[in-house]
Scaffold this active site. Sequence first.
Site, short mmCIF file in Angstrom:
data_model
loop_
_atom_site.label_atom_id
_atom_site.label_comp_id
_atom_site.label_asym_id
_atom_site.label_seq_id
_atom_site.Cartn_x
_atom_site.Cartn_y
_atom_site.Cartn_z
CG ASP A 209 11.80 54.47 72.72
OD1 ASP A 209 11.25 53.39 73.04
OD2 ASP A 209 11.53 55.55 73.29
CG ASP A 211 8.19 49.89 74.68
OD1 ASP A 211 8.82 50.83 75.19
OD2 ASP A 211 7.56 49.06 75.36
#
Length: 269
Positions: A209, A211
């Site tokens: 992902d 952040d």
Amino acid sequence: MSSLPRPALAVIGGSGFYDFFDNDATTVEVDTPYGKPSAPIAVGEVEGRPVAFVPRHGKQHEFAPHTLPYRANLWALRSLGVRRVLAPCAVGSLRADWGPGTVAVPDQLVDRTSGREQTYFDGGGVHVSFADPYCDELRSAVVKSEIEALPLKAGGTMVVVQGPRFSTRAESRWFAGQGWDLVNMTGHPEAVLARELELCYAAVALVTDLDAGLEEGDGVHAVDVFAEFKRNLAPFKELIRASVAAVSGTDTCDRCRVHTGVSLPFALP
């Protein structure tokens, strides 16, 4: 265990990485002065060489980052003959150009955890060099094993946070502003404990992902992290297997030995 080859190399599987061997493996129950490891150690073969494997969080993800038996895990591996450890893990990216599906092989670490047991040396004047927290030989083996499915970045700084919560947007922007590249919850104290036991150690970080400081939606959610890791798990395992095959030598390299200048307060297992 006496009838099995002693595994000089180990893999510590991160979130979603709960098994490693395609063929039969032998399960070894190990107790340590620090309790039991996250799960029994599996010993099998990868590319014709004996390898030990332990799922960092347990087989069913029983352990959160701040409750992991880090000392037991590393001690158990060392006691079985392991001298070199590859440590795949899930990370968030602090860089927009290192998106999900990128693999990074960091060369630096920043510790932002608190309250974790982070040393075996509770007595005696032992101070371990940790300027370069990862083994260059292992890092090189991973880098040269790059596969087409997962773009690989050699280098980078991984900041390790306490968890189990994810970062706020302000924290994330602060980390990125320091020039750090990745954020993780388990890389410390695992790396320093490996160094204290004179184990070569390298993190292999799969980005799941962007952040919170980079993400434009409503932040990072665990369900999305696990889904992204699962999506890339097969090629990630392929990369780790190729890295195992590329590792040369079976003993600790000279740079990963402790070299404290004083007698250690205990014998290494």
